[in-house]
Write a protein that holds these residues in place. Structure first.
Motif, PDB file in Angstrom:
ATOM      1  N   UNK A   7       0.679  -1.147  -0.107  1.00 58.64           N
ATOM      2  CA  UNK A   7       0.171  -0.012  -0.082  1.00 58.64           C
ATOM      3  C   UNK A   7       0.983   1.474   0.058  1.00 58.64           C
ATOM      4  N   UNK A   8       2.000   1.104   0.749  1.00 57.38           N
ATOM      5  CA  UNK A   8       2.902   2.473   0.678  1.00 57.38           C
ATOM      6  C   UNK A   8       3.691   2.691  -0.676  1.00 57.38           C
ATOM      7  N   UNK A   9       3.988   1.752  -1.260  1.00 60.70           N
ATOM      8  CA  UNK A   9       4.546   1.446  -2.549  1.00 60.70           C
ATOM      9  C   UNK A   9       3.457   2.373  -3.603  1.00 60.70           C
ATOM     10  N   UNK A  10       2.322   2.020  -3.339  1.00 60.06           N
ATOM     11  CA  UNK A  10       1.216   2.453  -4.273  1.00 60.06           C
ATOM     12  C   UNK A  10       0.595   3.796  -4.022  1.00 60.06           C
ATOM     13  N   UNK A  11       0.992   4.383  -2.862  1.00 59.88           N
ATOM     14  CA  UNK A  11       0.709   5.805  -2.477  1.00 59.88           C
ATOM     15  C   UNK A  11       0.528   6.544  -3.740  1.00 59.88           C
ATOM     16  N   UNK A  12       2.016   6.821  -4.289  1.00 54.08           N
ATOM     17  CA  UNK A  12       2.103   7.831  -5.182  1.00 54.08           C
ATOM     18  C   UNK A  12       3.075   7.025  -6.368  1.00 54.08           C
ATOM     19  N   UNK A  13       1.954   6.055  -7.091  1.00 52.34           N
ATOM     20  CA  UNK A  13       2.722   5.173  -7.976  1.00 52.34           C
ATOM     21  C   UNK A  13       3.416   5.737  -9.038  1.00 52.34           C
ATOM     22  N   UNK A  14       4.612   5.197  -9.542  1.00 53.05           N
ATOM     23  CA  UNK A  14       5.045   5.739 -10.862  1.00 53.05           C
ATOM     24  C   UNK A  14       4.452   5.144 -11.729  1.00 53.05           C
ATOM     25  N   UNK A  15       3.878   3.767 -11.583  1.00 51.44           N
ATOM     26  CA  UNK A  15       3.296   2.956 -12.639  1.00 51.44           C
ATOM     27  C   UNK A  15       2.246   2.201 -11.945  1.00 51.44           C
ATOM     28  N   UNK A  16       1.101   1.465 -12.543  1.00 53.00           N
ATOM     29  CA  UNK A  16       0.047   0.944 -12.012  1.00 53.00           C
ATOM     30  C   UNK A  16       0.776  -0.446 -11.186  1.00 53.00           C
ATOM     31  N   UNK A  17       0.287  -0.899 -10.332  1.00 51.97           N
ATOM     32  CA  UNK A  17       1.009  -1.839  -9.422  1.00 51.97           C
ATOM     33  C   UNK A  17       1.192  -3.351 -10.295  1.00 51.97           C
ATOM     34  N   UNK A  18       0.428  -3.836 -11.130  1.00 53.92           N
ATOM     35  CA  UNK A  18       0.747  -4.951 -11.902  1.00 53.92           C
ATOM     36  C   UNK A  18       1.938  -4.434 -13.030  1.00 53.92           C
ATOM     37  N   UNK A  19       2.214  -3.216 -13.279  1.00 51.54           N
ATOM     38  CA  UNK A  19       3.252  -3.124 -14.167  1.00 51.54           C
ATOM     39  C   UNK A  19       4.763  -3.072 -13.883  1.00 51.54           C
ATOM     40  N   UNK A  20       4.639  -3.411 -12.396  1.00 52.05           N
ATOM     41  CA  UNK A  20       6.251  -3.609 -11.818  1.00 52.05           C
ATOM     42  C   UNK A  20       6.485  -4.936 -12.421  1.00 52.05           C
TER      43      UNK A  20
END
Length: 71
Positions: free
Chosen positions: A32-45
């Motif tokens: 959740x912290x990683x996705x707070x201000x995402x550079x990309x959508x979570x699945x794109x990692x």
């Protein structure tokens, strides 16, 4: 964390966090912290992340709320 992938399709009751053991809970908080201000959508990692997330939903039998329930 399928709700981060697509919250309309994979809804999550936050009170379910209470059922997790402490280590898994902490891992979820990190995501959740990683996705707070995402550079990309979570699945794109991940390479083929969309397919991976779709497979997780299928394998874990997670309800897709956008699909009509047949009775």
């Amino acid at each position: 964390m399928l709700g981060l992938y697509n919250g309309n399709r994979f809804k999550f009751d936050l009170t379910d966090f209470r059922c997790l053991d402490r280590n898994i809970f902490e891992d979820c908080m990190e995501v959740l912290n990683l996705d707070y201000r995402p550079a990309v959508e979570v699945h794109m990692y991940f390479k083929n992340g969309g397919a991976i997330w779709e497979r997780l939903a299928e394998d874990w039998n997670i309800r897709d709320y956008t699909r009509e329930v047949v009775r």
